[in-house]
Design a protein around this motif. Structure first.
Motif, PDB file in Angstrom:
ATOM      1  N   UNK A  42       0.828  -1.172   0.093  1.00  0.00           N
ATOM      2  CA  UNK A  42      -0.125   0.090  -0.140  1.00  0.00           C
ATOM      3  C   UNK A  42       0.862   1.254   0.061  1.00  0.00           C
ATOM      4  N   UNK A  43       0.218   2.145  -0.726  1.00  0.00           N
ATOM      5  CA  UNK A  43       1.011   3.579  -0.609  1.00  0.00           C
ATOM      6  C   UNK A  43       0.397   4.269   0.701  1.00  0.00           C
ATOM      7  N   UNK A  44       1.163   5.424   1.009  1.00  0.00           N
ATOM      8  CA  UNK A  44       0.605   5.968   2.308  1.00  0.00           C
ATOM      9  C   UNK A  44      -0.871   6.605   2.190  1.00  0.00           C
ATOM     10  N   UNK A  45      -1.278   7.010   0.947  1.00  0.00           N
ATOM     11  CA  UNK A  45      -2.720   7.588   0.956  1.00  0.00           C
ATOM     12  C   UNK A  45      -3.869   6.154   1.046  1.00  0.00           C
ATOM     13  N   UNK A  46      -3.140   4.840   0.499  1.00  0.00           N
ATOM     14  CA  UNK A  46      -4.103   3.948   0.669  1.00  0.00           C
ATOM     15  C   UNK A  46      -4.363   3.539   2.042  1.00  0.00           C
ATOM     16  N   UNK A  73       2.224  -3.245  10.866  1.00  0.00           N
ATOM     17  CA  UNK A  73       2.587  -3.183   9.331  1.00  0.00           C
ATOM     18  C   UNK A  73       3.947  -2.646   9.193  1.00  0.00           C
ATOM     19  N   UNK A  74       4.656  -3.121   8.356  1.00  0.00           N
ATOM     20  CA  UNK A  74       5.911  -2.630   7.777  1.00  0.00           C
ATOM     21  C   UNK A  74       5.849  -1.412   6.786  1.00  0.00           C
ATOM     22  N   UNK A  75       6.962  -0.781   6.835  1.00  0.00           N
ATOM     23  CA  UNK A  75       7.117   0.349   5.956  1.00  0.00           C
ATOM     24  C   UNK A  75       8.506   0.406   5.142  1.00  0.00           C
ATOM     25  N   UNK A  78      11.399   5.118   3.557  1.00  0.00           N
ATOM     26  CA  UNK A  78      11.010   6.486   3.006  1.00  0.00           C
ATOM     27  C   UNK A  78       9.496   6.681   3.559  1.00  0.00           C
ATOM     28  N   UNK A  79       8.892   5.467   3.837  1.00  0.00           N
ATOM     29  CA  UNK A  79       7.341   5.815   4.249  1.00  0.00           C
ATOM     30  C   UNK A  79       6.586   5.757   2.884  1.00  0.00           C
ATOM     31  N   UNK A  80       7.107   5.271   1.936  1.00  0.00           N
ATOM     32  CA  UNK A  80       6.099   5.374   0.675  1.00  0.00           C
ATOM     33  C   UNK A  80       5.497   3.935   0.658  1.00  0.00           C
TER      34      UNK A  80
END
Length: 92
Positions: A42-46, A73-75, A78-80
């Motif tokens: 998922x991207x941040x917006x999702x 959750x993992x990311x 860059x948090x993208x």
């Protein structure tokens, strides 16, 4: 759903209030993590959209960070990109 968090959810199982106790916060995060699918990036917006759908709590960025900090959750660095963590079930 984790037992004992019903008081924080409405009739549609949407988060309506944030608990004071840390253990309840963890249970809420475990519950919200079930709204994400395995093997999906998922991207941040999702992530934000999912959290807004399942929470009337206005601080969804805090919820997102809490999911990551607790290991649900993992990311990427860059948090993208975000993805569901393979986590063992807790017995709360």
């Amino acid at each position: 759903m984790a037992k004992g968090i019903e008081q924080f959810l409405d009739d549609n199982s949407v988060l309506i209030s944030w608990p004071a106790k840390y253990t309840k916060k963890v249970q809420i995060m475990e519950y919200l993590s079930t709204k994400f699918e395995k093997d999906i990036v998922y991207d941040e917006q999702e992530v934000n959209l999912i959290l807004r759908k399942w929470s009337s709590y206005s601080d969804y960025p805090m919820l997102r960070r809490f999911l990551v900090d607790l290991g649900f959750l993992n990311r990427d660095r860059y948090g993208k990109e975000y993805w569901l963590t393979e986590k063992k079930e807790t017995n709360n």
